[in-house]
Each structure stands twice: as C-alpha cells, then as structure tokens.
Scaffold this active site. Sequence first.
Site, PDB file in Angstrom:
ATOM      1  CE  LYS A 485      -0.380  -0.047   5.033  1.00  6.56           C
ATOM      2  NZ  LYS A 485      -1.362  -0.424   6.064  1.00  6.56           N
ATOM      3  CE1 TYR A 709      11.915  32.168   2.572  1.00  6.44           C
ATOM      4  CE2 TYR A 709      12.161  29.781   2.337  1.00  6.44           C
ATOM      5  CZ  TYR A 709      11.688  30.820   1.919  1.00  6.44           C
ATOM      6  OH  TYR A 709      11.132  30.828   0.682  1.00  6.44           O
TER       7      TYR A 709
END
Length: 814
Positions: A485, A709
């Site tokens: 999955k 940043y």
Amino acid sequence: MLLMSTYEPDPRETICIQNLVHDQVSYLVMDSRNILYPAQTIFIAIRGNLHDGHDFVPMAYAQGVRNFLVSHKSAVGDLTDINYILTHDPVNTLQKMAAGHRAFFPGLRVIGITGSNGKTIVKEWLSVMLSKKFRVIKTPLSYNSQIGVPLSVWQINDEHEVGVFEAGISTIGEMEKLESIIKPEIGILTNLGDAHDSGFRSIDEKIREKLLLFKNAEVLIYNGDTDFVAGHVKTCGYGFKKLSWGRGSDNAFRILKDEVNGREHKLQLLADGVKLDVSFTIGKHLFFENLMHCLVTAVYMGLPLASIESALSSFDNPEMRLKLSEGRNGCVVVDDSYTNDRQALSVALDFMHKHAGHRRKIVVLSEMEHNNEAATGEVRRLLQRFSPDAVFWVGPGWQQQPDAFSSSSFTHTEDLLEHFKREEPEDAIILIKGARRFRFERVYEWLVRQSHSVSLDIDLGAIAQNLSAFGSLLNNETQLMPIIKASAYGAGSEEIAKLLQYKGVYALGVAFADEGAQLRKAGITIPIVVLNADPESFQTIFDYNLDLEIYSLSHLDQFFDFRNGLLKKLRIHLKLDTGMSRLGFREEDMASLTTRLRLHKPDVGSIFTHLSSTKDSGDDDFSHLQVSRFQERFETITNELGYRPRRHVLNSSGIIRFPSYHFELVRLGIGLYGIDSTGLLTDRLEKVHTLKARIIQIKKLKPGDFIGYNRRHAVKSDTTIGVLNIGYADGFIRKCGNGRFHVLVNGKFAPVVGNVCMDLSMIDITGMDYIREGDEVVLFGKHHPIETMAEACETIPYEILCRIAPRIKRNYLQ
C-alpha cells in the site's frame, strides 16, 4: 560441455541415462521460466526458502528438458526418456560440474576477487580495462555465492583469454569450495569490512577463510598499508607472490606521489626499481582502494600505461545493475548501456520481459564486444525467445537481421537518436543494451522523463534478498502476503508487484481499490486484497477481480447488498479487532457476525487481526493475549462456516519475533525494504531505497552572512555551502535542517544548515574542495540508513518513505 553419459558420480550419487540423443549439456538452469535451449539444458532442482525446484520438474519437462539434477527420485516420477543425476546435495553436485568444466581450460588466465566490500566494482572496472587487450569472461552481476560462482564459471568457452570472477562467503567452509571452481592464477583481496561478520567467530577467522581462495594462486594483490591484512597475508603460508601496494617502503608497488588538483590525479609508483607515472581524471565516485587494485593488476597483466590511464579516466561508478526509469510518452526505459555481451543480454531481456506488462517491447542493441557469426546467431536466438515488438540495431558490423520482428539498422548512435526524435516511442518498455564505446547513455538520457533530477533508486535485487530472508523463517505451510500500500511505501507499486508475483508470493495487500485496479492493468494476476475498501469501491473490486477486507457488521451488510444478483462470487477476508481498537469485529459483534455468515454463506479467504506491539518486547504479554482472543474467535467463526480459512496475525516484526504464530499466512510490509525494527534480522537484510539529489550551486560565505529563512544559521567563519535541489515539497522533512541531519557527499558527511526550504536545502561543505556543482548527494541509502533521518526527525522510516513526492523520479535497479 558436459556429457551426462560421461559424468562420474561419487558414491552418494546415482546417474541414470535413458536418452543418449539428448545427453549433452551446455546450459545450467534452476528456474523453469528461464529455459532457452531445452535440448541442451540440465534442470537443477534446488530447494530454496520460498520454493522447491522439484515442484517445477514437470514444467521443465514439458518445455523439452530431458536432463535433470534432483535430490528426490519422486521428482522425476515415471519419466522414461530422461537422464538424471540423483544426489543428496544438488548444490555440491553443481559445484563439481563447474569445477570439471573449469578444468577444460587450463590456459585461461583467471583473476579471483574476494573481500567484504568492493568486489563487484573492482570486477567491473578491471574487466573493462582488460577487454582492451583480452577477450574477457566475468562474473555476471553479483553472482559470487555458492550457486552464483559455478553458474559464472560454466560460461567459459574457447574464445575467452581472461576470466574475472568474484567470490563471496558468509561463513566458514564455503571458500574452499569456491576455490576449487575458480582456481585463480591472480588474486585480489579488496577492502575487509564488517559485512557478513555474523558468520564468523572473529575477524581473524574471517580473513583466514577468505585467503583460502588464493592458496594455489601465483600472485596476490592487496593493500599492504593495512597492517591487519598484511600480517595475515605474510603468515598464511601460501606460496603466492605478494604484490602489495601502498605508501610503506616494503610494498611491491610503493606510492611515491599522490597529487590531486581538483579532479586531476597524478600518481608516481615505484615497482621493481622502476618509476611509473600515471595521470588521469578522477570520477565523482572513485574509491582510491578499488582504483589501486585495478591499476596494479593491469600493470601486472602487461597493459600499456596509456590504456590504463584512459580506462581510469573513464571510471565514474558505472551502473553495474539494470535500471528501469520512467520515460517519455508513457514509456519505461531499461538502462543497461555500459556493457554488452551474450550472458548480460539474456539477463536484460528477461528483466524487460518480466516488467513489460501491457507495453510494447523495444530493444536497442549495439554490436557485441567481440562480434562474430556465432555471437550474432546467439543474439538472434535470444531475441526470438523473448519476442520483442521492435529491434533497433546499432553498429556497422550488424548485417540485415531476420524479419521475425520489426527491425531497423543504424551505423552510429547519432543516427538512432535522430530517428527517435522524429518518431518518439509511445507506451513501450525500451531496453538499451550497448557496449561502452557506443555511449548509449545519450539514448537513455533522451528517452527518460526530463524533469526533477532528484531520484529515488529502488534495488529490486535487495527486495528479492529480503523476501528470501523472511521466507527462510517460515515453515512449508506458511505463505507470504507482502503489503504494498501507499505505492509500496513510496517505491512504486507496479514494478514491486511484478517482482513479487515473479517470486511466487501468495497474494498482495493494498489499501484502496484503485491501487488494486492499477496492478491488474499492469498484468498482476495473483490475489490482491483491498484492506480499506469502502462501499463506493465495491464495483471496482468486482470489475477487477479483487478481494476485500470486511471489518464491521454494517460493512458486511453493505457487501451483501452489493453482492445480491451477482453471478460471480467475491472473496472476503474478515478482520478481527483483538485490542488495537482500529478496524475489525470486536467480541460483542461475534453473535451477529456468525448469524450473517450462516445466512449468506460468503467465500471467506482468511480471518486475521493486527497485533499492536510486535516489535516491543515489553508488550509481549498483550501480544499473546491478542492472539489468544483471535484464536478463540477464529474457532467460533469456523464452526459456523464449516471450513477453516487461512489465519494471519503477524507483520514484519511479528514474523521475526513470534514464529509460533506464523499460521498459514503472514503479512510482510516494511521488512521487505530492509528495515528491521527488532534488530534481530538486520544482518540478513539489505536496504532497498536510495534518495539522491544534486548540488546545483556552491557558494563562499563570510562571517556575518546568514543562511536560509529567518536567518536560522549565522556564519561565524569562512564557509562553503552547497545548495541542493531538494526540499520539503519532495519529502525532505523540515526537521532535518539546522544541523540535525547530515547528507553523504562523495563519501563524506555534510550537515544541513539553515531551514529546509520548499524546493531547496543547503549543506556545509567547508574543506571539501573536491566537490563540484552537479555532484550527487545521498540523503539515505545503503551506507546512510534511513533510520538516521527518522531519528533526526523524531519519526519512523514508514513516514519518511510515504512522504517522498510523486515528482521524484523512481529508478528500479536489478
């Protein structure tokens, strides 16, 4: 080649000749799917962790095989027109056959390579160097095991002048068998690390076992500066000449100068009083020790210095495995462009065939390294076996090929590229197979999807190894259901599913019906169980013949409502909640559940539960309680059904820690990818994923500068940074920033500095002057485990893998 009628069995073997017409053996086959020339094949039935080769004897016979090597007489039954060898140990008999074959070529110069690391890369580089002067036979891929070595040596024929074979061992008693097969004249002992340490009582025992490969060799090449290795070589008592290399004055090849200027490398060696000056360009991933092994061997073998320098300059960690990548126009591309010979072509065609699915099959093929009429005939037969839809021949030596398939011929690689630009392939699997001189990497680069250069490499060979490791823990009654999955934990479910189906697993588990439908479209035919099927997906499940998990009374009622009027039965799997408090029937549901089962009589394929804490030994009492609850409810349900469906309760860590609960089926998830949360099977598993980015800019910063940043990193001294083309939009988690995590650049670790940005990240490469823009960076892989990143981010490997963005290109390596 071996004649069955002349093979001499030992006292523990029986040979039976009933077919003198087909008693000549040229091919050894252990997989009935790989039979190419049945009349000249001996099928060797070996019992493995997942399958017993004896079960496939009838299939081999049906394909025309009449020679067999078996350990059970019942496997050949009442067949009267066959020849067979009955032995207690098929692998030992295989090794004897290979040793006998090797003895037919006493004039072949053979190089034997062993060590913990570097065997395959040294073998590949050395084969390329020596092929400039000799006709070389080499170990295909990494066939260095007790089975791989005899298969490799069996490929020797009269045209070969030099053999280069690698030998790998995992415990004592193995190397002497390989030595009797390879019989090397020249030995190379590569880096000695901790790989397979668990099979030896000490590192001393390990090196003594490895040195057995060279007990009859004339020469041994090794790093004389490694005191441990040099000491054992000197005291082993074997009569080989010691060709050590290193900086120490007692080395046969003494390094006098070792100068590196950027990527220009200059070496001066002193050997037998003669100075050798060697200059070459360093590849991005060149490991000095591997280079030196190749250099010294080439000098000993008499290669001209100019040829050696040219070869060293061309080494840049060539791909030694098949690579499958997404391409243009719905195509996938199999890149095997670094070499071309018949044995490698057979492997590559088989790989293409396994992964073709619904796609057209196109082969791009250069001339062989040593082209002749026999080689061309062999190539034609291989192509006819695998039936490609189109073949593009490249090279002036190819003559017009037969019309069994659509074909076009081109003199030069440039001509082929121009053709592809005019007529782009669509919805095809394209195999690129070429000798290095044709530079087919240009064809690959044009055909693959041109997008983000960040990539996730998935090692299919490692998946097969891990599947086998888990399979070895199971008894004969227990089957495997891998769970793929979430796009096979980020790896891409289609290609993983094709490999697992080929390996013979019982079923596959997916999360949603759309995932199962995608696999059916890709050619997957084994059972697929949808684990989280909502009622809206029932029609998709029906249309694509999928199984579904049923986990509640309302869910079961919705299924029965949907099933009414259908002519075809749908198989369901009942999930019980025994303590995880997630999906599943609880104890209070049992009476209503059995009533519904009695009334509607569904086809129940399995009954299962999920244990909450299989990796946590402190919670074992609760795990045992869950299984006890499961067993009680299982009996209640089966008494109502009148039959006993399969049981399964274990995930990857549970398979390892609770062998008494294997039952009829186990679910293998994260363990398939080499991640063992218990730590008990780690030595037998191999990491599957390698996440790679590139340095797209290098900057010199001064004190007072800031990085990223919010100015999270303040530069306090002269600093060099590399900007990577990967960020949190790709799945590189923000917590990796500000020094919490290191990436691997050309074998050295570099910290991530500043915040991880959406598409970019920065690393500190101060003092690493050899690094250049465009260099590859490994975020996690075989030598930089994903668990390190998970620890830095305070999460688990599952989350990291599932976060990897779809925009990152997946490359599948074999």
